[in-house]
Motif scaffolding. Structure first.
Motif, mmCIF file in Angstrom:
data_model
loop_
_atom_site.group_PDB
_atom_site.id
_atom_site.type_symbol
_atom_site.label_atom_id
_atom_site.label_comp_id
_atom_site.label_asym_id
_atom_site.label_seq_id
_atom_site.Cartn_x
_atom_site.Cartn_y
_atom_site.Cartn_z
ATOM 1 N N GLN A 121 95.033 48.383 31.214
ATOM 2 C CA GLN A 121 94.030 47.710 30.395
ATOM 3 C C GLN A 121 92.738 48.543 30.418
ATOM 4 O OE1 GLN A 121 94.525 43.660 32.279
ATOM 5 N NE2 GLN A 121 94.442 43.001 30.133
ATOM 6 N N TYR A 122 92.820 49.716 29.788
ATOM 7 C CA TYR A 122 91.749 50.706 29.892
ATOM 8 C C TYR A 122 90.426 50.205 29.331
ATOM 9 C CZ TYR A 122 95.859 53.622 30.704
ATOM 10 O OH TYR A 122 97.044 54.129 31.189
ATOM 11 N N ASP A 123 90.471 49.402 28.261
ATOM 12 C CA ASP A 123 89.226 48.903 27.671
ATOM 13 C C ASP A 123 88.502 47.966 28.632
ATOM 14 O OD1 ASP A 123 91.332 47.133 27.436
ATOM 15 O OD2 ASP A 123 90.893 46.537 25.372
ATOM 16 N N LEU A 124 89.239 47.076 29.272
ATOM 17 C CA LEU A 124 88.640 46.154 30.236
ATOM 18 C C LEU A 124 88.119 46.905 31.461
ATOM 19 C CD1 LEU A 124 88.002 43.305 31.252
ATOM 20 C CD2 LEU A 124 90.373 43.121 32.029
ATOM 21 N N ILE A 125 88.888 47.868 31.936
ATOM 22 C CA ILE A 125 88.479 48.660 33.106
ATOM 23 C C ILE A 125 87.190 49.414 32.817
ATOM 24 C CG2 ILE A 125 89.132 50.586 34.612
ATOM 25 C CD1 ILE A 125 92.093 49.686 34.104
ATOM 26 N N ALA A 126 87.106 50.011 31.625
ATOM 27 C CA ALA A 126 85.910 50.783 31.249
ATOM 28 C C ALA A 126 84.673 49.886 31.193
ATOM 29 C CB ALA A 126 86.128 51.472 29.908
ATOM 30 N N LEU A 127 84.823 48.697 30.627
ATOM 31 C CA LEU A 127 83.692 47.768 30.538
ATOM 32 C C LEU A 127 83.254 47.299 31.921
ATOM 33 C CD1 LEU A 127 84.826 45.648 27.451
ATOM 34 C CD2 LEU A 127 82.858 47.203 27.558
ATOM 35 N N ARG A 128 84.211 47.077 32.805
ATOM 36 C CA ARG A 128 83.861 46.671 34.173
ATOM 37 C C ARG A 128 83.179 47.801 34.935
ATOM 38 N NH1 ARG A 128 89.212 43.128 36.033
ATOM 39 N NH2 ARG A 128 88.590 41.190 34.985
ATOM 40 N N ASP A 129 83.592 49.038 34.654
ATOM 41 C CA ASP A 129 82.914 50.180 35.274
ATOM 42 C C ASP A 129 81.457 50.235 34.823
ATOM 43 O OD1 ASP A 129 85.146 51.005 36.673
ATOM 44 O OD2 ASP A 129 85.765 52.483 35.187
ATOM 45 N N GLU A 130 81.211 49.914 33.559
ATOM 46 C CA GLU A 130 79.857 49.953 33.007
ATOM 47 C C GLU A 130 78.955 48.874 33.605
ATOM 48 O OE1 GLU A 130 79.894 49.740 28.774
ATOM 49 O OE2 GLU A 130 81.175 51.508 28.533
ATOM 50 N N ASN A 131 79.508 47.664 33.788
ATOM 51 C CA ASN A 131 78.648 46.563 34.244
ATOM 52 C C ASN A 131 78.672 46.338 35.758
ATOM 53 O OD1 ASN A 131 80.921 44.901 34.896
ATOM 54 N ND2 ASN A 131 80.987 44.087 32.815
ATOM 55 N N GLY A 132 79.422 47.167 36.486
ATOM 56 C CA GLY A 132 79.399 47.106 37.944
ATOM 57 C C GLY A 132 80.381 46.146 38.581
ATOM 58 N N SER A 133 81.149 45.406 37.778
ATOM 59 C CA SER A 133 82.076 44.430 38.369
ATOM 60 C C SER A 133 83.328 45.079 38.958
ATOM 61 C CB SER A 133 82.472 43.366 37.332
ATOM 62 O OG SER A 133 83.036 43.945 36.180
ATOM 63 N N SER A 134 83.512 46.378 38.706
ATOM 64 C CA SER A 134 84.652 47.079 39.308
ATOM 65 C C SER A 134 84.397 47.429 40.771
ATOM 66 C CB SER A 134 84.971 48.359 38.522
ATOM 67 O OG SER A 134 83.860 49.247 38.543
ATOM 68 N N THR A 135 83.162 47.228 41.239
ATOM 69 C CA THR A 135 82.816 47.589 42.624
ATOM 70 C C THR A 135 83.058 46.451 43.611
ATOM 71 O OG1 THR A 135 80.506 46.907 42.363
ATOM 72 C CG2 THR A 135 81.045 49.185 41.793
ATOM 73 N N ILE A 136 83.526 45.295 43.105
ATOM 74 C CA ILE A 136 83.815 44.167 43.997
ATOM 75 C C ILE A 136 85.306 43.846 43.952
ATOM 76 C CG2 ILE A 136 81.495 43.197 43.770
ATOM 77 C CD1 ILE A 136 82.612 41.169 41.794
ATOM 78 N N ARG A 137 85.780 43.129 44.970
ATOM 79 C CA ARG A 137 87.197 42.770 45.000
ATOM 80 C C ARG A 137 87.537 41.823 43.847
ATOM 81 N NH1 ARG A 137 86.203 42.784 50.612
ATOM 82 N NH2 ARG A 137 87.592 44.182 51.774
#
Length: 196
Positions: A121-137
């Motif tokens: 789900q590359y689009d969702l992953i990219a957006l989470r990388d942008e808003n910082g939510s990929s840094t949490i569990r």
């Protein structure tokens, strides 16, 4: 302070207690799944974890083994053809998610956080990388889950994930947990198959 020092401890406590208390139910569901369709009891799938690492998520298997892999159920043309006899009940009640208590115990997930994305789900992953939510569990439940689940468009889902990541508090986690119980009881936001 809550996120850094207490959130993981609460996750460990809740997941351990959940496994112990729910162990009879977990065993009963495992037996029913095994007796009603061929294949393993658990469904394992590669998901995106904290800091874009990969882990295998655990769920009770609700679909036949010949179901297309790595595709969200709501994107299948005819999901009913792939769902097992007990699968509809497990999905509607979210009981298929219970094995993720072991993911939480292991440290792959939290009780509350963004739902773990599929690895593709590359689009969702990219957006989470942008808003910082990929840094949490990622979580068993989250702000997006109580705000529409499958009905949400990916940009909206990612925006809610970002909002949660910016303000993680004990009270917000408690609010999301209680809202999740209500959402599950009402089967809100569950979408099977493509909708026009």
């Amino acid at each position: 302070m809550y996120q850094k020092y207490f959130k993981r401890g609460i996750d460990l406590f809740l997941s351990f207690c959940g496994i112990v208390v729910l162990s009879p139910l977990l065993l009963i569901l495992a037996v029913i799944i095994k007796c009603t369709s061929k294949g393993p009891v658990l469904f394992k799938q590669k998901r995106i974890g904290k800091n874009d690492t990969h882990f295998m998520i655990y769920k009770f298997r609700t679909m036949y083994t010949d179901t297309p892999k790595d595709m969200p159920t709501h994107l299948l043309e005819n999901p009913d053809a792939f769902i097992t006899p007990i699968g509809h009940f497990l999905r509607k009640t979210s009981l298929d998610e219970l094995p993720q208590l072991f993911n939480i115990l292991k440290g792959d997930m939290a009780v509350v956080g963004p739902r773990p994305a599929l690895w593709n789900q590359y689009d969702l992953i990219a957006l989470r990388d942008e808003n910082g939510s990929s840094t949490i569990r990622p979580g068993l439940t989250g702000l997006a889950q109580i705000s529409g689940r499958d009905e949400l468009e990916i940009p909206i889902k990612a925006k809610l994930d970002g909002q949660y990541a910016q303000k993680i508090t004990f009270l917000e986690d408690v609010r999301i947990l209680f809202a999740t119980v209500f959402s599950v009881l009402c089967s809100e936001g569950v979408q099977e198959g493509k909708h026009s």
